[in-house]
Enzyme design. Structure first.
Site, PDB file in Angstrom:
ATOM      1  N   GLY A 175       0.944  -1.124  -0.052  1.00 45.19           N
ATOM      2  CA  GLY A 175      -0.151  -0.015  -0.095  1.00 45.19           C
ATOM      3  C   GLY A 175       0.844   1.182   0.074  1.00 45.19           C
ATOM      4  O   GLY A 175       1.998   1.421   0.537  1.00 45.19           O
ATOM      5  N   GLN A 233       3.449   9.892   0.481  1.00 41.73           N
ATOM      6  CA  GLN A 233       4.629   9.270   0.702  1.00 41.73           C
ATOM      7  C   GLN A 233       5.729   9.281  -0.589  1.00 41.73           C
ATOM      8  O   GLN A 233       6.739   9.160  -0.480  1.00 41.73           O
ATOM      9  CB  GLN A 233       4.526   7.483   0.777  1.00 41.73           C
ATOM     10  N   CYS A 277       5.504   0.089   7.265  1.00 43.70           N
ATOM     11  CA  CYS A 277       5.310   1.299   6.568  1.00 43.70           C
ATOM     12  C   CYS A 277       6.515   1.567   5.580  1.00 43.70           C
ATOM     13  O   CYS A 277       7.658   1.620   6.180  1.00 43.70           O
ATOM     14  CB  CYS A 277       4.766   2.344   7.289  1.00 43.70           C
ATOM     15  N   LEU A 278       6.455   1.743   4.387  1.00 45.71           N
ATOM     16  CA  LEU A 278       7.520   2.059   3.520  1.00 45.71           C
ATOM     17  C   LEU A 278       8.108   3.445   4.008  1.00 45.71           C
ATOM     18  O   LEU A 278       9.403   3.748   3.719  1.00 45.71           O
ATOM     19  CB  LEU A 278       7.271   2.085   2.171  1.00 45.71           C
ATOM     20  N   HIS A 306      -4.818   2.380   7.294  1.00 45.66           N
ATOM     21  CA  HIS A 306      -3.442   2.778   7.371  1.00 45.66           C
ATOM     22  C   HIS A 306      -3.113   3.938   6.358  1.00 45.66           C
ATOM     23  O   HIS A 306      -2.649   4.892   6.777  1.00 45.66           O
ATOM     24  CB  HIS A 306      -2.136   1.434   7.141  1.00 45.66           C
ATOM     25  N   GLU A 307      -3.603   3.419   5.072  1.00 43.55           N
ATOM     26  CA  GLU A 307      -3.285   4.753   3.954  1.00 43.55           C
ATOM     27  C   GLU A 307      -4.242   5.752   4.309  1.00 43.55           C
ATOM     28  O   GLU A 307      -3.711   6.937   3.855  1.00 43.55           O
ATOM     29  CB  GLU A 307      -3.577   3.773   2.582  1.00 43.55           C
ATOM     30  N   HIS A 325      -2.370   7.998   6.357  1.00 44.42           N
ATOM     31  CA  HIS A 325      -1.508   8.970   5.638  1.00 44.42           C
ATOM     32  C   HIS A 325      -2.233  10.218   5.076  1.00 44.42           C
ATOM     33  O   HIS A 325      -1.312  11.464   5.007  1.00 44.42           O
ATOM     34  CB  HIS A 325      -0.910   8.281   4.453  1.00 44.42           C
TER      35      HIS A 325
HETATM   36  C1  Y12 Z   1      -1.046  -3.907   6.667  1.00 41.12           C
HETATM   37  C2  Y12 Z   1      -0.112  -3.134   7.290  1.00 41.12           C
HETATM   38  C3  Y12 Z   1       0.240  -2.128   6.510  1.00 41.12           C
HETATM   39  C4  Y12 Z   1       0.053  -1.828   5.409  1.00 41.12           C
HETATM   40  C5  Y12 Z   1       0.374  -0.481   4.748  1.00 41.12           C
HETATM   41  C6  Y12 Z   1       1.288  -0.893   3.605  1.00 41.12           C
HETATM   42  N1  Y12 Z   1       2.799  -1.100   4.267  1.00 41.12           N
HETATM   43  C7  Y12 Z   1       3.477  -1.560   3.143  1.00 41.12           C
HETATM   44  O1  Y12 Z   1       3.334  -1.729   2.271  1.00 41.12           O
HETATM   45  C8  Y12 Z   1       5.054  -1.822   3.860  1.00 41.12           C
HETATM   46  C9  Y12 Z   1       5.892  -2.276   3.409  1.00 41.12           C
HETATM   47  C10 Y12 Z   1       7.326  -2.526   3.814  1.00 41.12           C
HETATM   48  C11 Y12 Z   1       8.361  -3.031   2.953  1.00 41.12           C
HETATM   49  C12 Y12 Z   1       9.287  -3.488   3.205  1.00 41.12           C
HETATM   50  O2  Y12 Z   1      10.368  -3.952   2.381  1.00 41.12           O
HETATM   51  C13 Y12 Z   1      11.381  -3.368   1.894  1.00 41.12           C
HETATM   52  O3  Y12 Z   1      11.418  -2.090   1.876  1.00 41.12           O
HETATM   53  C14 Y12 Z   1      11.854  -3.953   0.659  1.00 41.12           C
HETATM   54  C15 Y12 Z   1       9.784  -3.107   4.543  1.00 41.12           C
HETATM   55  O4  Y12 Z   1      11.153  -3.372   4.817  1.00 41.12           O
HETATM   56  C16 Y12 Z   1      12.193  -2.490   5.295  1.00 41.12           C
HETATM   57  O5  Y12 Z   1      11.988  -1.322   5.550  1.00 41.12           O
HETATM   58  C17 Y12 Z   1      13.490  -3.040   5.406  1.00 41.12           C
HETATM   59  C18 Y12 Z   1       8.830  -2.319   5.397  1.00 41.12           C
HETATM   60  C19 Y12 Z   1       7.740  -2.112   4.884  1.00 41.12           C
HETATM   61  C20 Y12 Z   1      -1.143  -2.664   4.985  1.00 41.12           C
HETATM   62  C21 Y12 Z   1      -1.680  -3.656   5.569  1.00 41.12           C
HETATM   63 CO    CO Z   2       2.195   3.851   5.609  1.00 41.79          CO
END
Ligand code: Y12
Ligand code: CO
Length: 173
Positions: A45, A50, A95-96, A137-138, A141
């Site tokens: 997401g 962001q 969260c990214l 969550h989104e 933001h």
């Molecule tokens: C459930 C909980 C949160 C959400 C919101 C969307 N969150 C994400 O998409 C998080 C992604 C994420 C990906 C990662 O991997 C990389 O960066 C390669 C990450 O790892 C690091 O930061 C090292 C952290 C978060 C939706 C549903």
């Molecule tokens: Co986020």
């Protein structure tokens, strides 16, 4: 085009984003870039802020049971409003914009959301479980809120301490 993701504690992440008024090519390019950026970073997401664009637009692309994401399942959500919610769910969120940090957060288990698609058409959806969590969550933001603001006081303090320590290590390197 893959855009740069802004990260905590960038103050833009704490500002309210503006309603989308023009459903034009610029918006479509933004949504396409958000998708490319989210996939490149392994996200499920992403909100426009962001990638440093303060508009009320978000995308969600949940994986299937095997963990694969399909573009056909992509949700593009503009100017969303939660009109109904119920229940409670605790999910470990990430969260990214807050890389390498994951923590349990409590949210509504079910939501009904009214929104617009990329052409400005009115839509609504009902979501439960992970999709409901991702939507909330989104949408947070869009109002300038991060999931870390929902942590209990001591966990938030620990997060800030660890974050500062990590930032110091980065400067030294
Ligand atoms: C459930 C909980 C949160 C959400 C919101 C969307 N969150 C994400 O998409 C998080 C992604 C994420 C990906 C990662 O991997 C990389 O960066 C390669 C990450 O790892 C690091 O930061 C090292 C952290 C978060 C939706 C549903
Ligand atoms: Co986020």
């Amino acid at each position: 085009m893959i855009r740069q993701i802004i990260t905590y504690p960038d103050k833009r992440l704490f500002m309210r984003s503006n309603e989308v008024e023009h459903f034009d090519q610029e918006l479509h390019r933004l949504l396409d870039d958000m998708y490319e950026t989210m996939r490149a970073k392994n996200g499920i997401g992403l909100a426009a802020i962001q990638v440093a664009v303060p508009l009320r637009a978000l995308i969600i692309n949940l994986p299937d049971e095997e963990g694969n994401q399909h573009k056909e399942d992509l949700l593009e959500i503009i100017n969303p409003k939660i009109v109904q919610s119920k229940g409670s769910i605790v999910y470990t969120e990430g969260c990214l914009s807050v890389p390498e940090y994951y923590e349990d957060v409590e949210r509504s288990e079910w939501v009904r959301v009214e929104y617009q698609d990329r052409y400005g058409n009115p839509k609504s959806l009902e979501a439960e479980g992970l999709l409901a969590v991702a939507l909330q969550h989104e949408m947070d933001h869009l109002d300038g809120h991060l999931f870390i603001e929902k942590l209990p006081y001591l966990k938030r303090k620990k997060f800030e301490k660890e974050w500062k320590k990590k930032a110091r290590v980065k400067v030294k390197r």
